[in-house]
Design a protein around this motif. Structure first.
Motif, PDB file in Angstrom:
ATOM      1  N   LEU A   1      -9.965  31.027 -34.328  1.00  0.00           N
ATOM      2  CA  LEU A   1      -9.100  30.467 -35.369  1.00  0.00           C
ATOM      3  C   LEU A   1      -8.462  29.201 -34.814  1.00  0.00           C
ATOM      4  O   LEU A   1      -7.308  29.168 -34.415  1.00  0.00           O
ATOM      5  N   ASP A   2      -9.266  28.144 -34.785  1.00  0.00           N
ATOM      6  CA  ASP A   2      -8.891  26.934 -34.048  1.00  0.00           C
ATOM      7  C   ASP A   2      -7.651  26.250 -34.592  1.00  0.00           C
ATOM      8  O   ASP A   2      -6.955  25.549 -33.855  1.00  0.00           O
ATOM      9  N   THR A   3      -7.346  26.434 -35.863  1.00  0.00           N
ATOM     10  CA  THR A   3      -6.178  25.759 -36.438  1.00  0.00           C
ATOM     11  C   THR A   3      -4.882  26.433 -36.030  1.00  0.00           C
ATOM     12  O   THR A   3      -3.949  25.776 -35.565  1.00  0.00           O
ATOM     13  N   ILE A   4      -4.834  27.752 -36.180  1.00  0.00           N
ATOM     14  CA  ILE A   4      -3.593  28.457 -35.875  1.00  0.00           C
ATOM     15  C   ILE A   4      -3.442  28.674 -34.360  1.00  0.00           C
ATOM     16  O   ILE A   4      -2.372  28.493 -33.792  1.00  0.00           O
ATOM     17  N   TYR A   5      -4.538  29.045 -33.684  1.00  0.00           N
ATOM     18  CA  TYR A   5      -4.513  29.161 -32.226  1.00  0.00           C
ATOM     19  C   TYR A   5      -4.346  27.773 -31.599  1.00  0.00           C
ATOM     20  O   TYR A   5      -3.636  27.601 -30.600  1.00  0.00           O
ATOM     21  N   GLY A   6      -4.979  26.788 -32.219  1.00  0.00           N
ATOM     22  CA  GLY A   6      -4.979  25.437 -31.666  1.00  0.00           C
ATOM     23  C   GLY A   6      -3.616  24.788 -31.561  1.00  0.00           C
ATOM     24  O   GLY A   6      -3.433  23.852 -30.777  1.00  0.00           O
ATOM     25  N   ALA A   7      -2.629  25.269 -32.335  1.00  0.00           N
ATOM     26  CA  ALA A   7      -1.290  24.688 -32.242  1.00  0.00           C
ATOM     27  C   ALA A   7      -0.731  24.839 -30.832  1.00  0.00           C
ATOM     28  O   ALA A   7      -0.032  23.940 -30.330  1.00  0.00           O
ATOM     29  N   ALA A   8      -1.034  25.958 -30.186  1.00  0.00           N
ATOM     30  CA  ALA A   8      -0.558  26.159 -28.811  1.00  0.00           C
ATOM     31  C   ALA A   8      -1.228  25.180 -27.861  1.00  0.00           C
ATOM     32  O   ALA A   8      -0.605  24.701 -26.904  1.00  0.00           O
ATOM     33  N   GLU A   9      -2.501  24.864 -28.115  1.00  0.00           N
ATOM     34  CA  GLU A   9      -3.199  23.893 -27.266  1.00  0.00           C
ATOM     35  C   GLU A   9      -2.649  22.485 -27.468  1.00  0.00           C
ATOM     36  O   GLU A   9      -2.511  21.718 -26.511  1.00  0.00           O
ATOM     37  N   VAL A  10      -2.339  22.143 -28.721  1.00  0.00           N
ATOM     38  CA  VAL A  10      -1.711  20.843 -29.007  1.00  0.00           C
ATOM     39  C   VAL A  10      -0.381  20.743 -28.265  1.00  0.00           C
ATOM     40  O   VAL A  10      -0.064  19.720 -27.639  1.00  0.00           O
ATOM     41  N   PHE A  11       0.403  21.801 -28.339  1.00  0.00           N
ATOM     42  CA  PHE A  11       1.699  21.852 -27.675  1.00  0.00           C
ATOM     43  C   PHE A  11       1.552  21.684 -26.159  1.00  0.00           C
ATOM     44  O   PHE A  11       2.227  20.843 -25.541  1.00  0.00           O
ATOM     45  N   ALA A  12       0.669  22.448 -25.551  1.00  0.00           N
ATOM     46  CA  ALA A  12       0.496  22.411 -24.098  1.00  0.00           C
ATOM     47  C   ALA A  12      -0.003  21.045 -23.630  1.00  0.00           C
ATOM     48  O   ALA A  12       0.448  20.526 -22.597  1.00  0.00           O
TER      49      ALA A  12
END
Length: 371
Positions: free
Chosen positions: A52-63
């Motif tokens: 779920l790249d959009t919802i999980y991906g928010a953490a990657e954007v943040f990091a």
């Protein structure tokens, strides 16, 4: 929020955050590194799977942004649901210092205290923009921070899905009577409302929903919207796709930071955390808005059947929601305190959005301008 104190204590780092938000990452990173050279490495536990790249991906954007703004000195390693703890255990993992930071939907912890639901979404609640406005400028962050303090957590905005769909059902819902005995995967406060209408709510992590539908363990499920739902393949086993998701007018995600670990951060890094969280928050909503239209068209092309919830279902759910709010307010002081802030803000928002936003949307959607 603690923004003003952050800015007073760390003017240079605040400038770095503003530059970074404007895309000037090199200048921002340099300023951040100059403000604090302390090297820190944290682990972030997500409640979501990587696909779920959009919802999980928010953490990657943040990091990624935290690393850039700190000049590579502040590293956050993102772990998907199940890699350290299951998705529903993220709150406890942060609270107990299993990890320093988590990314989750607060209403998953409704069973601990119904007040958590206000941080994500409650039935017939705020839209994405309205929720962000309440949190940032309507007193929401203050009351929620006070609540989260009881759980040794400092919360930050961490994304929003926008108004969600009503989910996938094997059989059509034509009236309130059709809800009775329905086993529906649904999270948070909405399950308590729907139970008043005869639904049997089920709490199932996102990665396990398809199997439960396929095996007949549940009769239907809601998740987010077209982009995520298509990835999870629900249309293959439950073709009836309902709207609107009245229980999630704008589902907010949050970053949880252990309060003791947060207190140890240099002031400059606290500003970086806030700046990065706001970027991730905005980015998630933008991605969903960009991706959902094409995903919906694809779903319909593959056999999904679109349905609007009947009016009697909507009205019965609205009435049940008001009953549940009154019941919870009478027995839960935390809930009532947040509700009192939230309900006044909601009233004013609906008056304004009903005047400007709705009238504009009604006209433009009824009169499409084809490319």
């Amino acid at each position: 929020m603690e923004r003003r104190s952050f800015l007073k204590k760390a003017g240079v780092a605040a400038g770095a955050g503003v530059l970074a938000a404007c895309g000037k990452t090199e200048s921002g990173a340099a300023a951040g590194a100059a403000a604090s050279g302390t090297k820190i490495e944290w682990t972030l536990a997500s409640s979501f799977p990587k696909n779920l790249d959009t919802i999980y991906g928010a953490a990657e954007v943040f990091a990624k942004r935290v690393k850039e703004l700190s000049g590579g000195n502040f590293i956050i390693n993102v772990k998907a649901a199940g890699e350290i703890v299951p998705g529903p255990e993220v709150m406890n993992a942060v609270k107990n210092k299993t990890v320093q930071i988590g990314h989750t939907a607060s209403y998953y912890f409704f069973g601990t205290d119904a007040t958590f639901a206000f941080d994500t979404a409650v039935p017939f609640g705020l839209t994405s923009r309205q929720h962000t406005a309440w949190m940032m400028h309507g007193g929401g962050m203050e009351v929620m921070r006070e609540f989260f303090k009881q759980h040794n957590i400092v919360n930050f905005l961490g994304g929003n899905t926008g108004t969600q769909m009503g989910g996938w059902l094997k059989k059509e819902i034509k009236s309130v009577e059709d809800l009775k005995g329905l086993k529906l995967r649904i999270g948070g406060f909405a399950g308590k409302v729907l139970s008043k209408l005869g639904v049997v709510p089920q709490q199932i992590p996102g990665g396990e929903i398809y199997t439960a539908l396929e095996k007949g363990t549940i009769d239907g499920a809601e998740w987010v919207g077209p982009y995520d739902d298509e990835k999870l393949g629900f249309y293959k086993v439950a073709p009836n796709y309902y709207y609107p998701g009245w229980w999630e007018g704008g589902a907010n995600l949050s970053f949880y930071i252990n309060a003791e670990e947060y207190a140890k951060l240099p002031d400059a890094y606290k500003v970086i955390v806030e700046t990065a969280s706001l970027e991730a928050h905005t980015d998630m909503q933008a991605k969903y808005d960009a991706k959902n239209p094409m995903a919906l068209a694809s779903l319909l092309g593959n056999g999904a059947k679109l349905h609007k919830f009947p009016d009697d279902v909507m009205m019965a759910a609205f009435k049940a929601t008001q009953e549940v709010f009154a019941e919870e307010s009478a027995k839960n002081a935390n809930f009532k305190k947040v509700f009192d802030s939230w309900i006044t803000f909601r009233h004013n928002q609906m008056q304004w959005f009903g005047l400007a936003e709705k009238s504009y949307a009604d006209f433009t959607t009824a009169n499409p301008w084809k490319p």
